[in-house]
Motif scaffolding. Sequence first.
Motif, mmCIF file in Angstrom:
data_model
loop_
_atom_site.group_PDB
_atom_site.id
_atom_site.type_symbol
_atom_site.label_atom_id
_atom_site.label_comp_id
_atom_site.label_asym_id
_atom_site.label_seq_id
_atom_site.Cartn_x
_atom_site.Cartn_y
_atom_site.Cartn_z
ATOM 1 N N ALA A 1 -9.794 33.341 -29.090
ATOM 2 C CA ALA A 1 -9.528 32.107 -29.848
ATOM 3 C C ALA A 1 -8.217 31.510 -29.357
ATOM 4 O O ALA A 1 -7.451 32.169 -28.664
ATOM 5 C CB ALA A 1 -9.446 32.401 -31.336
ATOM 6 N N LEU A 2 -7.970 30.273 -29.759
ATOM 7 C CA LEU A 2 -6.678 29.673 -29.466
ATOM 8 C C LEU A 2 -6.336 28.587 -30.468
ATOM 9 O O LEU A 2 -7.197 28.073 -31.180
ATOM 10 C CB LEU A 2 -6.605 29.144 -28.037
ATOM 11 C CG LEU A 2 -7.579 28.082 -27.555
ATOM 12 C CD1 LEU A 2 -7.188 26.702 -28.018
ATOM 13 C CD2 LEU A 2 -7.612 28.105 -26.047
ATOM 14 N N ASP A 3 -5.060 28.287 -30.509
ATOM 15 C CA ASP A 3 -4.527 27.205 -31.343
ATOM 16 C C ASP A 3 -3.714 26.294 -30.446
ATOM 17 O O ASP A 3 -2.999 26.761 -29.563
ATOM 18 C CB ASP A 3 -3.591 27.757 -32.434
ATOM 19 C CG ASP A 3 -4.317 28.556 -33.475
ATOM 20 O OD1 ASP A 3 -4.943 27.933 -34.339
ATOM 21 O OD2 ASP A 3 -4.259 29.805 -33.423
ATOM 22 N N TYR A 4 -3.834 24.995 -30.693
ATOM 23 C CA TYR A 4 -2.978 24.015 -30.028
ATOM 24 C C TYR A 4 -2.009 23.473 -31.064
ATOM 25 O O TYR A 4 -2.415 23.122 -32.173
ATOM 26 C CB TYR A 4 -3.795 22.850 -29.466
ATOM 27 C CG TYR A 4 -4.484 23.133 -28.166
ATOM 28 C CD1 TYR A 4 -3.787 23.068 -26.958
ATOM 29 C CD2 TYR A 4 -5.828 23.432 -28.128
ATOM 30 C CE1 TYR A 4 -4.426 23.310 -25.750
ATOM 31 C CE2 TYR A 4 -6.481 23.675 -26.923
ATOM 32 C CZ TYR A 4 -5.771 23.610 -25.749
ATOM 33 O OH TYR A 4 -6.405 23.843 -24.557
ATOM 34 N N GLU A 5 -0.730 23.400 -30.688
ATOM 35 C CA GLU A 5 0.284 22.797 -31.548
ATOM 36 C C GLU A 5 0.923 21.647 -30.798
ATOM 37 O O GLU A 5 1.058 21.688 -29.576
ATOM 38 C CB GLU A 5 1.345 23.829 -31.936
ATOM 39 C CG GLU A 5 0.794 24.887 -32.862
ATOM 40 C CD GLU A 5 1.868 25.749 -33.477
ATOM 41 O OE1 GLU A 5 3.050 25.333 -33.499
ATOM 42 O OE2 GLU A 5 1.526 26.845 -33.939
ATOM 43 N N ARG A 6 1.336 20.617 -31.552
ATOM 44 C CA ARG A 6 1.908 19.421 -30.924
ATOM 45 C C ARG A 6 3.328 19.171 -31.394
ATOM 46 O O ARG A 6 3.702 19.514 -32.515
ATOM 47 C CB ARG A 6 1.066 18.209 -31.250
ATOM 48 C CG ARG A 6 1.104 17.858 -32.724
ATOM 49 C CD ARG A 6 0.377 16.573 -33.024
ATOM 50 N NE ARG A 6 -0.077 16.599 -34.410
ATOM 51 C CZ ARG A 6 -1.116 15.952 -34.847
ATOM 52 N NH1 ARG A 6 -1.832 15.217 -34.033
ATOM 53 N NH2 ARG A 6 -1.455 16.023 -36.100
ATOM 54 N N HIS A 7 4.063 18.541 -30.532
ATOM 55 C CA HIS A 7 5.367 17.993 -30.897
ATOM 56 C C HIS A 7 5.086 16.709 -31.665
ATOM 57 O O HIS A 7 4.066 16.049 -31.419
ATOM 58 C CB HIS A 7 6.163 17.702 -29.619
ATOM 59 C CG HIS A 7 7.551 17.230 -29.877
ATOM 60 N ND1 HIS A 7 7.843 15.908 -30.088
ATOM 61 C CD2 HIS A 7 8.707 17.912 -29.979
ATOM 62 C CE1 HIS A 7 9.144 15.783 -30.300
ATOM 63 N NE2 HIS A 7 9.693 16.991 -30.234
ATOM 64 N N PRO A 8 5.947 16.293 -32.586
ATOM 65 C CA PRO A 8 5.703 15.045 -33.326
ATOM 66 C C PRO A 8 5.516 13.808 -32.447
ATOM 67 O O PRO A 8 4.878 12.841 -32.864
ATOM 68 C CB PRO A 8 6.954 14.899 -34.202
ATOM 69 C CG PRO A 8 7.448 16.300 -34.384
ATOM 70 C CD PRO A 8 7.121 17.010 -33.094
ATOM 71 N N SER A 9 6.014 13.824 -31.224
ATOM 72 C CA SER A 9 5.883 12.670 -30.322
ATOM 73 C C SER A 9 4.573 12.676 -29.533
ATOM 74 O O SER A 9 4.311 11.744 -28.773
ATOM 75 C CB SER A 9 7.045 12.640 -29.329
ATOM 76 O OG SER A 9 6.953 13.738 -28.431
ATOM 77 N N ALA A 10 3.726 13.682 -29.691
ATOM 78 C CA ALA A 10 2.533 13.829 -28.840
ATOM 79 C C ALA A 10 1.615 12.613 -28.886
ATOM 80 O O ALA A 10 1.097 12.190 -27.859
ATOM 81 C CB ALA A 10 1.763 15.091 -29.218
ATOM 82 N N GLY A 11 1.400 12.031 -30.052
ATOM 83 C CA GLY A 11 0.547 10.847 -30.161
ATOM 84 C C GLY A 11 1.100 9.665 -29.388
ATOM 85 O O GLY A 11 0.359 8.959 -28.692
ATOM 86 N N ALA A 12 2.402 9.461 -29.497
ATOM 87 C CA ALA A 12 3.034 8.358 -28.767
ATOM 88 C C ALA A 12 2.998 8.611 -27.259
ATOM 89 O O ALA A 12 2.766 7.687 -26.473
ATOM 90 C CB ALA A 12 4.477 8.174 -29.232
ATOM 91 N N VAL A 13 3.176 9.849 -26.855
ATOM 92 C CA VAL A 13 3.189 10.168 -25.428
ATOM 93 C C VAL A 13 1.794 10.015 -24.816
ATOM 94 O O VAL A 13 1.647 9.472 -23.726
ATOM 95 C CB VAL A 13 3.762 11.580 -25.169
ATOM 96 C CG1 VAL A 13 3.631 11.958 -23.701
ATOM 97 C CG2 VAL A 13 5.220 11.654 -25.603
ATOM 98 N N ILE A 14 0.748 10.448 -25.519
ATOM 99 C CA ILE A 14 -0.596 10.297 -24.956
ATOM 100 C C ILE A 14 -0.958 8.816 -24.822
ATOM 101 O O ILE A 14 -1.607 8.414 -23.857
ATOM 102 C CB ILE A 14 -1.662 11.101 -25.748
ATOM 103 C CG1 ILE A 14 -2.887 11.362 -24.867
ATOM 104 C CG2 ILE A 14 -2.044 10.410 -27.042
ATOM 105 C CD1 ILE A 14 -3.873 12.362 -25.456
ATOM 106 N N ALA A 15 -0.495 7.988 -25.758
ATOM 107 C CA ALA A 15 -0.727 6.542 -25.664
ATOM 108 C C ALA A 15 0.038 5.949 -24.476
ATOM 109 O O ALA A 15 -0.488 5.102 -23.741
ATOM 110 C CB ALA A 15 -0.322 5.855 -26.963
#
Length: 146
Positions: free
Chosen positions: A55-69
């Motif tokens: 199994a695995l888990d992905y965790e994001r930095h709070p800026s991840a949404g802005a960076v992917i955009a």
Amino acid sequence: MTGAQADARVALADVVDRDISVDEVSAVVATDRDGAVVTFAGIVRDHDGGKGVSALDYERHPSAGAVIAEVARAVAAEHPDVRIAVLHRVGALGIGDVALAAAVSSSHRAQAFAACGALVDLVKERVPIWKHQRFTDGTDEWVAAL
């Protein structure tokens, strides 16, 4: 190409904590004028580095949404004849789940393939997401997407 023109061709770019699919992203970019829609699905596999993955888990930095955009806009600016949709999933994922779904549409296949490849590479290179893998032998490992 102006930033506004590139922005207009990014139909969807986000980091989410729900199931995602290439059907979802391709439906967002496909239009009647497109001759190609290229998709990519990054799927959780059952092994890594010679070890079985349970199994695995992905965790994001709070800026991840802005960076992917930002990444999607940069690819759109480099490839002016494409529309882009990309989603990265975070949270607990199982074997076979889609972690990254990307779709690029264009009038011609060459542009769609080139832009989709660039998009996937830049997402993996720049978006601050970390993967916590659990192995079948009881060990675990953190892997940075950066």
